[in-house]
Design an enzyme around this catalytic site. Structure first.
Site, PDB file in Angstrom:
ATOM      1  N   SER A   4       0.800  -1.234   0.000  1.00 55.87           N
ATOM      2  CA  SER A   4       0.000   0.000   0.000  1.00 55.87           C
ATOM      3  C   SER A   4       0.827   1.275   0.000  1.00 55.87           C
ATOM      4  CB  SER A   4      -0.926   0.040   1.212  1.00 55.87           C
ATOM      5  OG  SER A   4      -1.958  -0.891   1.046  1.00 55.87           O
ATOM      6  N   LYS A  12       0.628   3.278  -3.009  1.00 54.87           N
ATOM      7  CA  LYS A  12      -0.523   4.132  -3.307  1.00 54.87           C
ATOM      8  C   LYS A  12      -0.094   5.596  -3.457  1.00 54.87           C
ATOM      9  CE  LYS A  12      -4.301   1.445  -1.151  1.00 54.87           C
ATOM     10  NZ  LYS A  12      -3.883   0.128  -0.658  1.00 54.87           N
ATOM     11  N   VAL A  16       0.928  -3.874   3.875  1.00 53.46           N
ATOM     12  CA  VAL A  16       0.836  -5.188   4.516  1.00 53.46           C
ATOM     13  C   VAL A  16       2.085  -6.039   4.308  1.00 53.46           C
ATOM     14  CG1 VAL A  16      -1.683  -5.364   4.562  1.00 53.46           C
ATOM     15  CG2 VAL A  16      -0.405  -6.177   2.561  1.00 53.46           C
ATOM     16  N   TYR A  66      -3.155  -2.188 -10.774  1.00 54.87           N
ATOM     17  CA  TYR A  66      -3.196  -2.035  -9.318  1.00 54.87           C
ATOM     18  C   TYR A  66      -2.385  -3.129  -8.616  1.00 54.87           C
ATOM     19  CZ  TYR A  66      -4.993  -1.973  -4.556  1.00 54.87           C
ATOM     20  OH  TYR A  66      -5.092  -1.957  -3.185  1.00 54.87           O
ATOM     21  N   TYR A 100      -4.178   2.979   7.791  1.00 56.88           N
ATOM     22  CA  TYR A 100      -5.379   2.154   7.880  1.00 56.88           C
ATOM     23  C   TYR A 100      -6.286   2.683   9.002  1.00 56.88           C
ATOM     24  CZ  TYR A 100      -2.561  -1.044   5.018  1.00 56.88           C
ATOM     25  OH  TYR A 100      -1.779  -1.603   4.054  1.00 56.88           O
TER      26      TYR A 100
END
Lengths: 318, 318, 318, 318
Positions: free
Chosen positions: A77, A80, A272, A202, A254
């Site tokens: 992540s 991102k 993660v 993605y 998160y």
């Protein structure tokens, strides 16, 4: 360094002091054995759970490393942010018609809120938002993966950065929840490209691997009002750099983002794969990596190391 | 002032420059006529919608005022900070067993999340969380209203601060949604005191009135690591002061908190009375007041004035 | 009896056959020891968990009893039918502007849906709906408890029916979730009377006690198109009687209503006191009572007995 | 006919009476012009909104037709019953481990509940449940479409029944919400087959077309304890036939199922093509078709015609 550092009442004058502080914190972190390696895909589940790395890259060009800071890991992540940078560049403020900038108050992969809010993701740091950003990239770049790769390589100063093929395929095979998010947004007409194609982007992006040291270096521009302190290149405007930091502050960790702001107090993003990157404006960037995750999906040792370093050096922006 | 101020490429050297800047922003704000005065209780609905006030109180003791900064108004949710301060002092870290510190991703008075999360409110800045804080005050202070009042008066340096009786009664009469929140938490055993008694405290606290100048002064300690710059008294520890600022950053502006961080970048809290207070660490406090509210319940002119002032002076913490 | 009964391929001709069938089913039920007595209030938690009663009251006036059919128990949610009858009589079709007639797909005491649907409960058989019905009674009857009591006594043919005082008080003391439902509906302007007053009625109504035999007799009119087969009095129109049966079919058995229709196939209502009443149109009424509840809040033995009796006699309406 | 029919106090003796009754109701229905043709796919949006058809097929073999009962239309969700029949036959009670039998209390295509309940759909009549049933068919039949087609043809007694190719393709192209449901269930390991393959089956099945008369005939076995009254063939056991009727009663009419039970009182299923089929146990089957839909997705004229016919003939099962 533009900030004056104080640890435990002692002024920190020399690199040696910082080295010692990092080593102390790392040693304490190594006693933490709670948490569980991400196991939703085999490629991540196989990572040695004992890896641990801590890096501090300061704006005056120094890099402090402790532990496995030369090992590659899946940044997941954290990627991102790279996607978002390109989408902001391409769409400008129009991007914010299609994704909001509010904290979600839900698990990172929740689909509930996406239905309530009619296919507009809460922010680009949750899965739905990053999938939307992938749609922007796939729709607006002729070769979206190359665009991301060349951005990442230039930020790290490392031409060998790549996305792990096995992780990419494994994500794809087990990515049905993300596919559900994409199809739901498509049903609300908030996705332009082909769902399979954007999901491929993605999952590929999540599979980018780098070292802890790469990670810290690549985000120093966010601590420096958009300018890379190594190359002196302006990566983005000061305004956009502050905006990304704001997003990371409210939504980067998160469903533990509020607690992170409360106890640490700097913009940060986790993945993660066990990586965390924390931005300290006007000072530098901390990266931490350790694969065992707490209940929120954040690295257990990583959280400890970043928090301790920030608290002992007084780095909170608040 | 510990920060160097630059506005439009010009260094700001003198109080006159700041006065002019505030006046310019105020004048622009006065052209905004959108938004709607809160009308859920008659006492608020009657307020003149055209009031507008802007105050900047800096850490070196200067106070800049434009507009109706001597008029009293109902601070409503801004009072949640005062309640929280006393609850943190009394319970210490135990408080965070009963209320979390995460953004909610929901409207400020939502009951949905409270059921999912079994009576533990997401944070002390939404109604459920502030009601829980009121329970702490009622349970742990022999005279909870006096405790709040004496804190507020001392922070403002104004012994005449009071809670408006009509607003208090009106809130009570129309407070069934807040009563629902309180009873739901009680059903999950997260409320200790009598529901009617704690709601009376909560509604009373929301009815506190003060001027925009009072508001700015009362929170300068949050911009100064917990120390009041006027009295030099330590109001709270630096750590707790940073924690409150963190909470305000992620959750202070209702469901527009993320956007506020993104576009303004400082800790802030708003109330449906039209007041906003924004904390600029190491610099000072901005307060704004104008009764017309946007769709999120934040003052339309207030949002404009705080954003413009923060942007033009480069005050973002990120 | 207007239906021809067949059990296991054998026609059932005589009362003796039915007596034997009930006794067999009762004996099998007694071997079930799973489930847990409702313990949310002390007064219910103290009930002997081994009680078990099964009654069949047919439209030709016969009553078959096995087990503890003369013991009084708290009918709890079964009382929602009595309240609804009076509210339908008083408001007519206007009632359905304030409460819907749809299954909820949620736990009986859920507050989530009530917020989404702006204070309009899904049906009168969930708590929110029955609380709304209590509001109607309190607003439209000068003595709402008397009105209910006189209806119940006349339907049972038993002038000694009463509401248990201890249960009533105990419900009130522990009724914060129901208070939350009431206040939430009031905040949506769907409650007219004083919340405390209507909750008092609601809790009192839940505390009505009667025997299993009383229970079966009191609902025979619903199996007989609205006419009491004992007194020949028309209790309600055929249309309204069918409507109540329809509501019980879709929403009478908490979040096990669909399964009950699927496996049993008759309108029914249960209560957390362990009682169940099942309506068999054109045939009669089954009541069952045993305090141990399954995960859905329905009596474990009661579910077994009603299902077996309905299946063996072929009583499904579908 | 095994039921004695009474309309408006008059016994109905002869087919002529029924013919007249249907014609009257049809004429009244034609005055209804509210509602909107389903327009989520072009193939459905093009249907003439003025079509209207009403059929009654009784168990003694008579078929009464008024209006456009020979026109083919897309049966859409009514096809869920055919899929369910095959899945029940193949999996037996194991099916109910993977889909529940409870009403949903949500829109037919809601994804919220599916996330809460971890990929187990509430019942086979909502989209998620029917998609799961399609997974069963695709996994357990070598040629799942042929299996459905041959069942449907045999039930209608019409070898020319087919699925409309344009509607099938159009559904597929616009079926992203259904794809989201399928992928979400797959992410919870409740889908065995390939998502694209099962969705192809699902969309194909929705595209089956037939006439109103076909529709009524094909479900007469459900009114006759599982036995087709025309062929005398046992289609399914009495128990399974009652179970399907129970499901239709609690969940067949989208989020208007409770109201339908309340105001009509028979098991029924509708589709967004404008078709409705209503089962009257021991009497026969009513089918209605008219493309304009009310807010719940049920045919506006169709609802009127079925309700009137059921009410005037006293057909409620309750």
């Amino acid at each position: 360094m533009t900030r004056e550092l104080v640890s435990g009442g002692q002024h920190i004058h020399a690199p040696d002091d910082l080295n010692r502080l990092l080593q102390d914190i790392y040693d304490e972190a190594m006693t933490i054995t709670s948490g569980k390696v991400a196991d939703y895909i085999p490629a991540l589940a196989e990572v040695n759970p004992d890896y641990c790395a801590l890096t501090l890259a300061t704006l005056d060009g120094e890099v402090f490393n402790v532990g496995d800071t030369k090992e590659h890991f899946s940044i997941q992540s954290v990627s991102k942010i790279f996607g978002l940078m390109l989408a902001m560049e391409r769409l400008g403020d129009d991007l914010w018609q299609r994704v909001k900038m509010e904290p979600s108050g839900q698990a990172f992969n929740s689909i509930v809120q996406l239905e309530w809010e009619q296919g507009i993701p809460r922010n680009p740091m949750i899965n739905a938002g990053a999938i939307l950003v992938s749609d922007v990239l796939v729709s607006h770049y002729s070769a979206s993966k190359n665009a991301v790769l060349s951005l990442v390589r230039s930020l790290c100063g490392n031409d060998k950065i790549y996305a792990d093929h096995d992780v990419h395929l494994s994500e794809k095979e087990h990515g049905h929840r993300n596919a559900a998010l994409a199809h739901l947004m498509k049903s609300f007409d908030n996705i332009e490209s082909d769902v399979d194609e954007l999901l491929d982007h993605y999952f590929w992006q999540c599979a980018i691997t780098m070292t802890g040291e790469n990670l810290a270096r690549s985000f120093t521009f966010l601590a420096n009002d958009g300018v890379c302190p190594f190359s002196k290149k302006e990566i983005m405007s000061k305004r956009d750099s502050q905006r990304i930091n704001a997003l990371l502050s409210t939504s980067g960790m998160y469903d533990q983002s509020g607690e992170f702001a409360f106890t640490v107090g700097v913009p940060a993003k986790s993945g993660v794969g066990g990586g965390i990157v924390a931005i300290v404006p006007d000072f530098g960037v901390i990266s931490a990596w350790s694969p065992r995750l707490n209940d929120y999906g954040n690295s257990a040792r990583g959280m400890f190391m970043v928090r301790e370093l920030a608290n002992r050096l007084g780095l909170s922006v608040y």
